[in-house]
Design a protein around this motif. Sequence first.
Motif, PDB file in Angstrom:
ATOM      1  N   ASP A 198      53.591  33.144 -84.150  1.00  0.00           N
ATOM      2  CA  ASP A 198      54.226  34.099 -83.247  1.00  0.00           C
ATOM      3  C   ASP A 198      53.567  35.477 -83.322  1.00  0.00           C
ATOM      4  OD1 ASP A 198      56.476  34.704 -81.379  1.00  0.00           O
ATOM      5  OD2 ASP A 198      57.046  36.081 -82.987  1.00  0.00           O
ATOM      6  N   ARG A 199      53.262  35.921 -84.540  1.00  0.00           N
ATOM      7  CA  ARG A 199      52.645  37.245 -84.703  1.00  0.00           C
ATOM      8  C   ARG A 199      51.280  37.331 -84.036  1.00  0.00           C
ATOM      9  NH1 ARG A 199      54.823  36.726 -89.846  1.00  0.00           N
ATOM     10  NH2 ARG A 199      52.815  36.193 -90.819  1.00  0.00           N
ATOM     11  N   HIS A 200      50.567  36.215 -84.001  1.00  0.00           N
ATOM     12  CA  HIS A 200      49.218  36.226 -83.441  1.00  0.00           C
ATOM     13  C   HIS A 200      49.163  35.696 -82.003  1.00  0.00           C
ATOM     14  CE1 HIS A 200      47.182  37.475 -87.112  1.00  0.00           C
ATOM     15  NE2 HIS A 200      47.996  36.662 -87.779  1.00  0.00           N
ATOM     16  N   GLY A 201      50.314  35.350 -81.444  1.00  0.00           N
ATOM     17  CA  GLY A 201      50.352  34.880 -80.065  1.00  0.00           C
ATOM     18  C   GLY A 201      49.634  33.564 -79.844  1.00  0.00           C
ATOM     19  N   ILE A 202      49.699  32.695 -80.834  1.00  0.00           N
ATOM     20  CA  ILE A 202      48.999  31.410 -80.776  1.00  0.00           C
ATOM     21  C   ILE A 202      50.010  30.263 -80.667  1.00  0.00           C
ATOM     22  CG2 ILE A 202      47.607  29.775 -82.121  1.00  0.00           C
ATOM     23  CD1 ILE A 202      45.932  31.927 -80.906  1.00  0.00           C
ATOM     24  N   THR A 203      49.726  29.326 -79.780  1.00  0.00           N
ATOM     25  CA  THR A 203      50.537  28.124 -79.610  1.00  0.00           C
ATOM     26  C   THR A 203      49.960  26.993 -80.455  1.00  0.00           C
ATOM     27  OG1 THR A 203      51.138  28.711 -77.341  1.00  0.00           O
ATOM     28  CG2 THR A 203      51.294  26.383 -77.939  1.00  0.00           C
ATOM     29  N   ALA A 204      50.831  26.253 -81.107  1.00  0.00           N
ATOM     30  CA  ALA A 204      50.393  25.026 -81.794  1.00  0.00           C
ATOM     31  C   ALA A 204      50.530  23.888 -80.790  1.00  0.00           C
ATOM     32  CB  ALA A 204      51.245  24.772 -83.029  1.00  0.00           C
TER      33      ALA A 204
END
Length: 277
Positions: free
Chosen positions: A58-64
């Motif tokens: 969430d902090r890095h704006g990345i989706t798994a």
Amino acid sequence: MLKLSYNSNGLRSVPVEDAVRAVADAGYRAIEFSLHPAHIDPFTFRPADADRLAGVLDRHGITACCLAAGADTLLGGERFEPSLIHPSPEGRERRLELIGRAVEIASWLGVPVVNFASGPRRDDTDDAAAGDRLREGLARLLERAGPVRLAIEPEPGFFVESNDQALALVDAAGHPGLTVAQDLGHCRVVEEDYLGSVARALRATSVIQLEDIKGRRHHHEIPGDGDIDFAAFFRICREQGYEGYYSVELYNHSDDFDGALKRSIAHLREQYDAAAG
């Protein structure tokens, strides 16, 4: 829109939090996690670990976007064994439990897809027996997968090594929870018409892994270093309306992951734009 992901198996030299940060810093939108003791150990990973990792994402704006459950030595020293087509029921059960564990971890993390492979083609197992064992295993996995989609990935030298074989399994199952995880490099190695194979399987594909291939040798090259026509590939995906993720898989370039991250995204963006011309 080009939705690029990077497989964490190419970042095993750093902690998982640093892997997420590196993927974000390089400009990717997503990460594909792989089961591996360095990042997500399926035997020790717990809901609290998932909560912490979700916070990092969430902090890095990345989706798994996917969780790959096919690491080669998680179940022992013989690579990819025991598999879903192993001769012993006990062996097959161990593989089913591992993939089931991956589904559980994916549900904790909110990952929509778990991918896995059939297992190696064995001399002591005929095709009929292997097919029966695989279909039985898939049926059992679908019973427990819930909202997580399963994606079978063709692998050179495995019982299921082509997109057409994977697609036949998906069609026979007739279950929306079973999909194909394409690997473009694997298509190039196995298929005479690799782009035609991509096109046929797109309707059932939930994720596509990318790497380059040189001379049809199964060695994952950084995109741009091999023979794959990425512009033609992206043109097919655009024409068929594929909207899923493209996940770069460079497990053999972890010693220079920063260079692999940056060179891959630059080449793939260029080729995606070229496909639109």
